[in-house]
Motif scaffolding. Structure first.
Motif, PDB file in Angstrom:
ATOM      1  N   ASP A  23       1.089  -0.846   0.324  1.00  0.00           N
ATOM      2  CA  ASP A  23       0.247  -0.020   0.332  1.00  0.00           C
ATOM      3  C   ASP A  23       0.909   1.403   0.601  1.00  0.00           C
ATOM      4  OD1 ASP A  23      -1.987  -1.462  -0.716  1.00  0.00           O
ATOM      5  OD2 ASP A  23      -2.487  -1.140   2.442  1.00  0.00           O
ATOM      6  N   PRO A  24       0.332   2.012  -1.109  1.00  0.00           N
ATOM      7  CA  PRO A  24       1.694   3.517  -1.181  1.00  0.00           C
ATOM      8  C   PRO A  24       1.765   4.850   0.205  1.00  0.00           C
ATOM      9  CG  PRO A  24      -0.197   3.425  -2.469  1.00  0.00           C
ATOM     10  CD  PRO A  24      -0.347   2.113  -2.029  1.00  0.00           C
ATOM     11  N   GLY A  25       2.274   5.789  -0.171  1.00  0.00           N
ATOM     12  CA  GLY A  25       2.560   6.178   0.743  1.00  0.00           C
ATOM     13  C   GLY A  25       2.680   6.303   2.837  1.00  0.00           C
ATOM     14  N   PRO A  26       2.663   7.719   3.212  1.00  0.00           N
ATOM     15  CA  PRO A  26       3.182   7.419   4.488  1.00  0.00           C
ATOM     16  C   PRO A  26       1.746   6.512   5.319  1.00  0.00           C
ATOM     17  CG  PRO A  26       3.031   9.781   3.827  1.00  0.00           C
ATOM     18  CD  PRO A  26       3.069   9.335   2.156  1.00  0.00           C
ATOM     19  N   VAL A  27       0.364   6.790   4.541  1.00  0.00           N
ATOM     20  CA  VAL A  27      -0.407   5.939   5.439  1.00  0.00           C
ATOM     21  C   VAL A  27      -0.316   4.268   5.142  1.00  0.00           C
ATOM     22  CG1 VAL A  27      -3.412   5.697   6.124  1.00  0.00           C
ATOM     23  CG2 VAL A  27      -1.745   7.737   5.513  1.00  0.00           C
TER      24      VAL A  27
ATOM     25  N   GLU B  42       7.755   8.771   7.791  1.00  0.00           N
ATOM     26  CA  GLU B  42       8.283  10.171   6.910  1.00  0.00           C
ATOM     27  C   GLU B  42       6.667  10.679   6.385  1.00  0.00           C
ATOM     28  OE1 GLU B  42      10.523  12.264   7.658  1.00  0.00           O
ATOM     29  OE2 GLU B  42      11.551  10.672   8.251  1.00  0.00           O
ATOM     30  N   ALA B  43       6.128  12.044   6.382  1.00  0.00           N
ATOM     31  CA  ALA B  43       4.682  12.216   6.137  1.00  0.00           C
ATOM     32  C   ALA B  43       4.744  13.758   5.730  1.00  0.00           C
ATOM     33  CB  ALA B  43       3.729  12.561   7.318  1.00  0.00           C
ATOM     34  N   PRO B  44       6.178  14.296   4.894  1.00  0.00           N
ATOM     35  CA  PRO B  44       5.977  15.994   4.189  1.00  0.00           C
ATOM     36  C   PRO B  44       4.279  16.548   3.753  1.00  0.00           C
ATOM     37  CG  PRO B  44       6.646  13.819   2.626  1.00  0.00           C
ATOM     38  CD  PRO B  44       6.234  12.639   3.806  1.00  0.00           C
ATOM     39  N   GLY B  45       3.794  15.850   3.243  1.00  0.00           N
ATOM     40  CA  GLY B  45       2.297  16.726   3.309  1.00  0.00           C
ATOM     41  C   GLY B  45       1.448  16.533   4.667  1.00  0.00           C
ATOM     42  N   LYS B  46       1.525  16.270   5.215  1.00  0.00           N
ATOM     43  CA  LYS B  46       1.028  15.844   6.761  1.00  0.00           C
ATOM     44  C   LYS B  46      -0.530  14.505   6.488  1.00  0.00           C
ATOM     45  CE  LYS B  46       1.376  20.398   8.012  1.00  0.00           C
ATOM     46  NZ  LYS B  46       0.321  21.905   8.280  1.00  0.00           N
ATOM     47  N   GLU B  47       0.842  13.119   5.650  1.00  0.00           N
ATOM     48  CA  GLU B  47      -0.652  12.640   5.918  1.00  0.00           C
ATOM     49  C   GLU B  47      -0.635  11.882   6.682  1.00  0.00           C
ATOM     50  OE1 GLU B  47       2.012  13.611   1.587  1.00  0.00           O
ATOM     51  OE2 GLU B  47       2.267  12.887   3.602  1.00  0.00           O
ATOM     52  N   VAL B  48       0.418  12.222   8.138  1.00  0.00           N
ATOM     53  CA  VAL B  48       0.151  11.170   8.854  1.00  0.00           C
ATOM     54  C   VAL B  48       0.329  12.508   9.955  1.00  0.00           C
ATOM     55  CG1 VAL B  48       0.603   9.352  10.808  1.00  0.00           C
ATOM     56  CG2 VAL B  48       0.221   8.965   8.200  1.00  0.00           C
ATOM     57  N   VAL B  49      -1.117  12.933  10.759  1.00  0.00           N
ATOM     58  CA  VAL B  49      -0.806  13.617  12.007  1.00  0.00           C
ATOM     59  C   VAL B  49      -1.387  13.419  13.107  1.00  0.00           C
ATOM     60  CG1 VAL B  49      -1.313  15.751  12.617  1.00  0.00           C
ATOM     61  CG2 VAL B  49      -0.907  15.463  10.568  1.00  0.00           C
TER      62      VAL B  49
ATOM     63  N   GLY C  55      -8.536   5.522   6.244  1.00  0.00           N
ATOM     64  CA  GLY C  55      -7.917   6.292   5.080  1.00  0.00           C
ATOM     65  C   GLY C  55      -7.341   6.742   4.123  1.00  0.00           C
ATOM     66  N   GLU C  56      -7.640   6.662   3.519  1.00  0.00           N
ATOM     67  CA  GLU C  56      -6.865   6.711   1.577  1.00  0.00           C
ATOM     68  C   GLU C  56      -5.536   7.897   1.847  1.00  0.00           C
ATOM     69  OE1 GLU C  56      -9.380   6.989  -1.112  1.00  0.00           O
ATOM     70  OE2 GLU C  56     -10.725   4.854  -0.865  1.00  0.00           O
ATOM     71  N   GLN C  57      -6.002   8.395   2.136  1.00  0.00           N
ATOM     72  CA  GLN C  57      -5.046  10.474   1.673  1.00  0.00           C
ATOM     73  C   GLN C  57      -4.469  10.577   2.881  1.00  0.00           C
ATOM     74  OE1 GLN C  57      -6.749  13.201  -0.275  1.00  0.00           O
ATOM     75  NE2 GLN C  57      -7.979  11.822  -1.428  1.00  0.00           N
ATOM     76  N   HIS C  58      -4.442  10.688   3.996  1.00  0.00           N
ATOM     77  CA  HIS C  58      -5.024  11.290   5.260  1.00  0.00           C
ATOM     78  C   HIS C  58      -5.277  10.847   5.883  1.00  0.00           C
ATOM     79  CE1 HIS C  58      -4.080  14.425   8.238  1.00  0.00           C
ATOM     80  NE2 HIS C  58      -5.655  14.523   8.530  1.00  0.00           N
ATOM     81  N   LEU C  59      -4.823  10.576   7.832  1.00  0.00           N
ATOM     82  CA  LEU C  59      -4.613  10.101   9.069  1.00  0.00           C
ATOM     83  C   LEU C  59      -4.421  10.712   9.755  1.00  0.00           C
ATOM     84  CD1 LEU C  59      -5.585   7.855  10.844  1.00  0.00           C
ATOM     85  CD2 LEU C  59      -3.439   7.214  10.920  1.00  0.00           C
ATOM     86  N   SER C  60      -5.516  11.109  10.416  1.00  0.00           N
ATOM     87  CA  SER C  60      -5.046  11.951  11.825  1.00  0.00           C
ATOM     88  C   SER C  60      -5.680  11.014  13.257  1.00  0.00           C
ATOM     89  CB  SER C  60      -6.031  13.051  12.174  1.00  0.00           C
ATOM     90  OG  SER C  60      -5.541  14.185  11.815  1.00  0.00           O
TER      91      SER C  60
END
Length: 734
Positions: free
Chosen positions: A494-498, A514-521, A679-684
């Motif tokens: 599965d791609p991306g930080p999430v 690493e989440a440069p685009g705030k993908e994980v907060v 979450g596909e793109q973002h996880l808080s």
């Protein structure tokens, strides 16, 4: 129950399991029911239907399958309560409000049933043993003693039903004895005997050494006869179960054996091919070409394996669903009737987009990349949304469902969508790929597989790390663990930080990604009040502004419904901020996001469109459904926040996971894996659980459920190998 009685029961069980005592002697003082542990033959499906389990009858295309006749109101109709039921409840001191549930559970003749056996009140949801005892004393007087056989049977059945709620299809004697001890039964062994004699409970003897049989020559000779005689003394494990669940597993094992034997090569090697190239060489020419044109190595292996096997298991994360799409498209291009089934409407919409992406102009790696992107990005027209925009997206894809071969499991079983059925009620398919397979319980899986015609291929696919089925059974896990058929493990991450974070959780590691685009907060909080405040802030303001995901595409997930930061508290706060209103219609207003659960384990997110005397009208994935007023309390909740169990099979562009400090005991690796993966793109993560989070991640996989399917499958494989050896020996003597 005395300690001496408990010790006696457990000692007898150990003797049976160690082979020191025949299981028959466990019930020597009672007449045995006719072969309760025998595997059902072809008529077993009908037996299970008669017992109130999975309906054996199959609906013609477009019609729902029949349901067990346990009372009115199961499908949302109004329940008519006979006056004699009300009178009997009043005589027994039970509240009148219980009457509809009594009729639903016991039927229109509930008064006659309860008059003969007051403890049948335990069959009604929400009734506790102490309440049933009081009801029985009011009706029977001094006759209602703790050792009454009717009470014993009802308590044994209740314990097995409670175990089914935990996911178990059967129970071991020790667990049953421990449960009975809490209800002051004077003789637990006698209670179990009574339940078995009454036909309410079945007893099973499963071999502890079940597994593939050694290829030993001499079957049919004196030596073989001696070995078979020795096998009769194999140590066994005694189990007790309700017929509807235990027999569902037996029917399921029979169906899996039938499907796995579709091709001669199905049982010649139960592991997946060593390499995709090896599998391609053994596949038919058309399948070979399809495998070579696959968009990824894992898709190539899956296509090639399915080409030569009637039954295949496939595991992987969200990205691996593109491999199922590639398989379905490849099969359709070969002229086969291929379908992909999912657990939810949302999953069907995602699979539809994947299939449409794979069926691009060339179906090459570019199409695969588009398919992967379809699972991650929110299209400009809002197709991936779960709120108002999501409804439009679902509607736009609804007309293509039949063209793409995508449907839900529930809709297929009900006959409202999916493949058509032939004159005999069998599904008109040549290949069926079932996604979200870990969400299949024993009864649902048995009903689905009973509808597969001979010669059809079946692929069960899913993520083994997610929370399991809401109903009893662990079909996917047992099938994989039994090594009964070829298995393909996807190598597509599965791609991306999430995706990186969730993949680490799956193997017990809580990674710093690493989440440069705030993908994980991570949002630390001190208490539940702050957790609720920060959650509302994230959903209504921070995520839309900083991440670009609108509020309607963000879902809140929390461990439970109760507590200071459970779904009730969070939904109340979110409604006040996002759609304030008086709750004019049973606590709901038009525009409210709701979670609709028409059956255990099935939850869909929708929006209240309107309400009238017929009920609440919801918009769910482009379709409108009506929830009658008397079904609203038990099937509908506000849906801005939901539990991870409800969210299984669903995904959103953004997820906000709330971990309050008062819910740490509910955390497990499977729970965290499921919640964080929504979450596909973002996880808080609203984090107030302290070190309970890393402890949950490293705690290991979820405890296995108590089931029989794995043993049934391995015994089936053992018998198949023995038959093969015997046929080989006879051939050598010619």
């Amino acid at each position: 129950m005395s300690n001496d009685r408990t010790a006696e029961l457990l000692a007898a069980v150990r003797a049976v399991e160690n082979g020191e005592r025949s299981a028959d002697t466990f019930f020597t003082e009672r007449k045995q029911p006719a072969s309760p542990a025998r595997r059902p033959a072809a008529g077993g499906a009908q037996d299970r239907a008669d017992a109130g389990g999975v309906p054996a009858g199959r609906a013609p295309a477009g019609q729902a399958a029949p349901r067990p006749a346990r009372g009115e109101g199961l499908l949302g109709g109004r329940i008519v309560v006979p006056e004699e039921v009300r009178a009997l409840l009043a005589e027994g001191g039970a509240p009148e409000s219980l009457a509809p549930r009594v009729v639903e559970a016991l039927g229109e003749g509930a008064a006659e049933v309860l008059r003969a056996d007051p403890w049948q009140l335990l069959a009604v949801a929400g009734v506790h043993p102490e309440q049933a005892d009081g009801f029985a004393r009011a009706l029977l007087g001094e006759e209602a003693g703790p050792g009454d056989a009717r009470r014993a049977v009802a308590l044994v059945v209740r314990l097995l039903e409670r175990a089914a709620l935990r996911g178990d299809t059967v129970q071991e004697p020790a667990a049953l004895a421990e449960g009975l001890a809490r209800h002051a039964l004077p003789d637990p062994q006698e209670a179990v005997r009574e339940a078995v004699d009454a036909g309410a409970v079945l007893v099973f003897e499963d071999a502890l050494d079940a597994g593939p049989a050694p290829s030993t020559p001499g079957r049919g000779s004196g030596q073989g006869a001696e070995e078979e005689a020795g096998e009769e003394q194999r140590p066994v494990r005694m189990l007790f179960g309700l017929d509807r669940y235990a027999l569902a597993e037996e029917s399921l094992a029979d169906a899996l054996a039938r499907i796995a034997s579709t091709f001669d090569t199905a049982h010649q090697g139960r592991g997946a091919a060593d390499t995709a190239d090896t599998a391609v060489e053994s596949a038919a020419p058309g399948w070979s070409a399809a495998a070579e044109a696959a968009p990824s190595p894992s898709a190539k292996e899956l296509i090639a394996t399915a080409a030569g096997s009637g039954l295949v298991t496939h595991s992987g994360g969200e990205a691996s669903r593109a491999e199922i799409a590639a398989l379905v498209v490849a099969a359709r291009r070969l002229g086969l009737r291929a379908w992909a089934l999912t657990h939810t409407d949302d999953g069907r919409a995602r699979m539809t987009r994947l299939v449409e992406a794979v069926t691009g102009p060339d179906g090459t790696a570019a199409a695969a990349a588009a398919a992967t992107a379809a699972t991650q990005t929110d299209e400009a027209d809002g197709e991936t949304g779960q709120g108002g925009q999501g409804g439009q997206g679902g509607e736009s894809g609804a007309h293509t469902v039949a063209d793409t071969g995508c449907a839900t499991v529930a809709g297929t079983l009900a006959g409202t969508e999916g493949p058509e059925r032939d004159a005999e009620g069998m599904l008109a398919v040549d290949l069926l790929a079932v996604c979200d397979a870990p969400q299949l319980d024993a009864e649902g899986a048995a009903a689905l597989l009973e509808s597969l015609p001979d010669g059809a291929r079946l692929v069960l696919s899913g993520d083994p790390g997610v929370l399991g089925a809401a109903g009893p059974g662990q079909v996917f896990g047992d099938l994989v663990a039994a090594r009964y058929c070829p298995h393909v493990a996807s190598r597509t991450p599965d791609p991306g930080p999430v995706g990186e974070l969730v993949s680490g959780i799956g193997v017990g590691e809580l990674l710093q990604v690493e989440a440069p685009g705030k993908e994980v907060v991570i949002v630390p909080v001190q208490d539940a009040g702050e957790a609720v405040h920060r959650t509302v802030q994230l959903v209504a303001d921070s995520v839309p502004r900083a991440i670009g995901v609108p509020t309607e595409d963000t879902q809140v997930i929390t461990p439970g419904h109760g507590g200071s930061a459970g779904t009730r508290a969070l939904n109340a706060a979110l409604k006040e901020r996002l759609n304030p209103g008086p709750g004019r219609f049973a606590g709901f207003d038009p525009g409210d996001r709701v979670a609709h659960s028409p059956a255990p384990g099935r939850t869909e997110i929708g929006t209240v469109a309107s309400a009238d005397e017929e009920g609440l009208h919801l918009s769910c994935h482009g379709r409108t459904l009506t929830v009658p007023p008397d079904r609203v309390p038990e099937t509908l909740r506000h849906g801005w926040a939901m539990t991870a169990h409800q969210a299984a099979g669903l995904r959103w562009p953004a997820a906000v996971v709330v971990l309050p400090g008062d819910a740490t005991e509910a955390l497990s690796r499977a729970w965290v894996y499921t919640a964080f993966g929504r979450g596909e793109q973002h996880l808080s993560v609203v984090h107030g659980a302290g070190d309970a989070l890393p402890r949950a991640v490293v705690s290991g996989p979820a405890p296995e459920r108590v089931t029989r399917l794995r043993v049934l499958l391995t015994e089936s494989a053992r018998a198949a190998e023995a038959d093969g050896v015997g046929e080989g020996d006879m051939g050598s003597t010619d």
